[in-house]
Design an enzyme around this catalytic site. Structure first.
Site, mmCIF file in Angstrom:
data_model
loop_
_atom_site.group_PDB
_atom_site.id
_atom_site.type_symbol
_atom_site.label_atom_id
_atom_site.label_comp_id
_atom_site.label_asym_id
_atom_site.label_seq_id
_atom_site.Cartn_x
_atom_site.Cartn_y
_atom_site.Cartn_z
ATOM 1 N N TYR A 176 58.853 -1.636 37.610
ATOM 2 C CA TYR A 176 59.479 -2.836 36.834
ATOM 3 C C TYR A 176 60.254 -2.333 35.697
ATOM 4 O O TYR A 176 59.518 -1.567 34.855
ATOM 5 C CB TYR A 176 58.343 -3.919 36.744
ATOM 6 N N ARG A 220 35.472 -42.418 45.336
ATOM 7 C CA ARG A 220 34.133 -41.859 44.578
ATOM 8 C C ARG A 220 34.499 -40.470 44.421
ATOM 9 O O ARG A 220 33.503 -40.021 43.858
ATOM 10 C CB ARG A 220 32.987 -42.229 45.509
ATOM 11 N N ALA A 264 43.283 -42.323 55.788
ATOM 12 C CA ALA A 264 43.983 -42.834 54.855
ATOM 13 C C ALA A 264 43.623 -43.549 53.392
ATOM 14 O O ALA A 264 44.389 -43.736 52.459
ATOM 15 C CB ALA A 264 44.695 -44.431 55.333
HETATM 16 C C1 UD1 Z 1 32.312 -46.538 57.083
HETATM 17 C C2 UD1 Z 1 31.763 -47.691 58.021
HETATM 18 C C3 UD1 Z 1 30.202 -47.567 57.783
HETATM 19 C C4 UD1 Z 1 29.812 -46.169 58.238
HETATM 20 C C5 UD1 Z 1 30.338 -45.160 57.614
HETATM 21 C C6 UD1 Z 1 30.180 -43.750 58.022
HETATM 22 C C7 UD1 Z 1 33.151 -49.619 58.075
HETATM 23 C C8 UD1 Z 1 33.673 -50.900 57.622
HETATM 24 N N1 UD1 Z 1 32.152 -48.862 57.636
HETATM 25 O O1 UD1 Z 1 31.976 -46.898 55.627
HETATM 26 O O2 UD1 Z 1 29.601 -48.552 58.855
HETATM 27 O O3 UD1 Z 1 28.308 -46.043 58.204
HETATM 28 O O4 UD1 Z 1 31.782 -45.113 57.232
HETATM 29 O O5 UD1 Z 1 30.495 -42.668 57.182
HETATM 30 O O6 UD1 Z 1 34.182 -49.217 58.891
HETATM 31 N N2 UD1 Z 1 39.849 -45.569 56.104
HETATM 32 C C9 UD1 Z 1 41.153 -45.557 56.257
HETATM 33 N N3 UD1 Z 1 41.912 -46.561 55.938
HETATM 34 C C10 UD1 Z 1 41.144 -47.736 54.997
HETATM 35 C C11 UD1 Z 1 39.763 -47.532 54.806
HETATM 36 C C12 UD1 Z 1 39.326 -46.328 55.207
HETATM 37 O O7 UD1 Z 1 42.095 -44.795 56.852
HETATM 38 O O8 UD1 Z 1 41.697 -48.819 54.919
HETATM 39 C C13 UD1 Z 1 39.322 -44.149 56.268
HETATM 40 C C14 UD1 Z 1 39.178 -42.991 55.175
HETATM 41 O O9 UD1 Z 1 40.025 -42.259 54.860
HETATM 42 C C15 UD1 Z 1 37.649 -42.594 55.498
HETATM 43 C C16 UD1 Z 1 37.345 -43.515 56.949
HETATM 44 O O10 UD1 Z 1 38.109 -44.373 57.046
HETATM 45 O O11 UD1 Z 1 38.022 -41.346 56.218
HETATM 46 C C17 UD1 Z 1 36.090 -44.296 56.206
HETATM 47 O O12 UD1 Z 1 36.298 -44.916 55.164
HETATM 48 P P1 UD1 Z 1 35.033 -45.257 53.974
HETATM 49 O O13 UD1 Z 1 35.740 -45.953 53.142
HETATM 50 O O14 UD1 Z 1 34.585 -43.824 53.694
HETATM 51 O O15 UD1 Z 1 34.069 -45.879 54.798
HETATM 52 P P2 UD1 Z 1 32.429 -46.188 54.427
HETATM 53 O O16 UD1 Z 1 32.465 -47.074 53.287
HETATM 54 O O17 UD1 Z 1 31.996 -44.898 54.162
HETATM 55 CA CA CA Z 2 32.581 -42.641 54.101
#
Ligand code: UD1
Ligand code: CA
Length: 457
Positions: free
Chosen positions: A387, A16, A11
């Protein structure tokens, strides 16, 4: 793996990436990253899949199609919040949830299978897939106790300097006992550096409850690399392409320069085919055995039979038979179908045309909307005038027809069986079978004209 439901988090916006497109729709090796994750889940035998969508939910759903349960997370308040939205979609008799992020496209089915079997074997409430990485920046850090159990996951932004030194990270991939996770999700709060509901916070809750959380390390950390920006996207794509090429080479395909060969996930190539440098095989493409493809060739969503040679050419949405030779410098556009033993030579463009067995179009030709039967020879510089500014019309060249060089075939027009068209003709009327058509100004020779002309100037 019938008792397992997978939840893929997709979601997030992916700030970034600096993109107007949702992060999980960015492609590697021809497929959006989230699709790679879902493919690995499927390959591991897990059929129930919930995808959490939010940012550009409609685009993501349209891309992935039916076959998944979608749950909308309207506001992206964190990974814990995302999982919480899915509780109504959990199966009532389910036991284990496998949770993954949509931004780790290199994850393999084998790793997921290992994680699940480790989880079941150790009877933990949660098993975290971890990785030891040279540079843990940006990842959640794994905190273990003396027994080796995971007691907490601390996000980079919340970590102390000492915790930041930890090289074992959370890959974002876990197994949970479904009932215990439901309880833990109720306890989440956004009291952290990012003001989000972290899924990772359920670990310390389990710890407080006296539940065991296991951690299992992935063999190759590169497999769980999360993609947050385009530099990581390029790195992950390089790894994926290496894997694809490696698998093809081990299955009997020669790839002369793997670093300069770009083959999408799902492309099939038969044994003893040789792929020369700078070849791009994209989308839903299938190449037979004993072919020679490239150098400098792009083939998109097309099938190629066996024993065919294609050099320096571009082929889109076409079907090519066995033992054809194509190029150098041919352009086959969508809807082209070549039977066996067809020759398409240099600087030839073919669009939406069917070409019969053994026919030859050796040089400098445009064929559009044509039906060319067997054993036809099309001379250099021939053009189908298909054409009229409004509509496209069809050209039919019957079996054995011979088209002289530099002919214009003004469609709709048919050249009959074994008929011959004289070079330089502009054919506007059908040519009957077995006849000769000549449609050009007759040549006049004016004797002495050149000498006279020279004296006057
Ligand atoms: C997350 C983990 C971190 C881990 C890393 C691995 C948490 C708090 N942190 O961090 O410990 O090392 O992944 O890659 O879980 N997403 C949603 N809804 C939201 C937020 C995120 O669906 O509200 C989805 C994003 O689309 C993505 C995934 O969750 O596919 C991870 O989200 P992202 O923001 O990339 O988390 P990281 O900061 O990388
Ligand atoms: Ca991530």
């Amino acid at each position: 793996m019938s008792q397992i439901t997978a939840i893929v988090l997709a979601a997030g916006k992916g700030t970034r990436m600096k993109s107007s497109k949702a992060k999980v729709l960015h492609s590697l090796a021809g497929k959006p990253m989230v699709e790679h994750v879902l493919d690995a889940v499927k390959k591991a035998g897990i059929e129930q899949q919930i995808v959490v969508v939010g940012h550009q939910a409609e685009e993501v759903k349209a891309h992935l199609g039916d076959g998944y349960t979608y749950v909308l997370q309207e506001k992206q308040l964190g990974t814990g919040h995302a999982v919480k939205q899915t509780t109504n979609a959990w199966p009532s008799h389910g036991r284990t949830l496998l949770i993954l992020c949509g931004d780790t496209p290199l994850v393999t089915a084998e790793t997921l299978e290992k994680l699940v079997s480790y989880h079941h074997h150790h009877e933990a409430v949660c098993t975290v897939l971890t990785a030891v990485v040279p540079d843990p920046t940006g990842y959640g850090r794994i905190i273990r106790n003396q027994q080796g159990h995971v007691t907490a996951i601390v996000e980079e932004k919340d970590a102390t300097d000492a915790q930041k030194e930890i090289k074992e990270i959370n890959t974002g991939c876990y197994c949970f006992d479904q009932n215990r996770l439901a309880e833990a999700l109720e306890q989440l709060s956004p009291a952290n550096a990012q003001g989000e509901y972290y899924l990772t916070d359920v670990i310390s809750f389990f710890q407080q409850q006296g539940h065991v959380v296991a951690g299992v390390e992935v063999r190759d950390f590169r497999e769980l690399q999360g993609i947050n920006n385009r530099s990581q996207l390029a790195q992950a794509e390089a790894i994926l392409r290496e894997r694809i090429n490696e698998a093809l080479m081990l299955s009997g395909v020669t790839i002369v320069s793997p670093h300069n060969t770009y083959i999408d996930a799902g492309v099939q190539v038969g044994r003893d085919t040789v792929i020369m440098p700078n070849t791009h095989l994209r989308g839903n493409t299938k190449i037979g055995e004993n072919c020679e493809i490239g150098p400098d060739t792009t083939i998109i969503n097309s099938s190629v039979g066996s024993g065919t040679v294609i050099n320096n050419s571009v082929i889109k949405e076409s079907n090519i038979g066995n033992n054809c030779t194509i190029g150098p410098f041919s352009y086959l556009r969508p809807g082209t179908r070549l039977a066996d033993n067809v020759k398409i030579g240099d600087f030839v463009e073919v669009k939406k045309s069917v070409i019969g067995k053994g026919s030859k179009i050796p040089h400098l030709t445009y064929i559009g909307d044509a039906e060319i039967e067997e054993q036809v020879n099309v001379g250099a510089g021939t053009i189908t005038c298909n054409y009229d500014g409004k509509n496209k019309w069809k050209t039919v060249l019957k079996k054995g027809a011979f088209i002289g060089s530099n002919t214009n075939l003004v469609a709709p027009v048919t050249v009959g069986d074994n008929a011959v068209v004289g070079a330089g003709s502009t054919i506007t009327k059908d040519v009957p079978a077995d006849s000769l058509a000549v449609a050009r100004e007759r040549q006049r020779n004016i004797l002495g004209w050149a000498t006279k002309n020279k004296k006057e100037t």
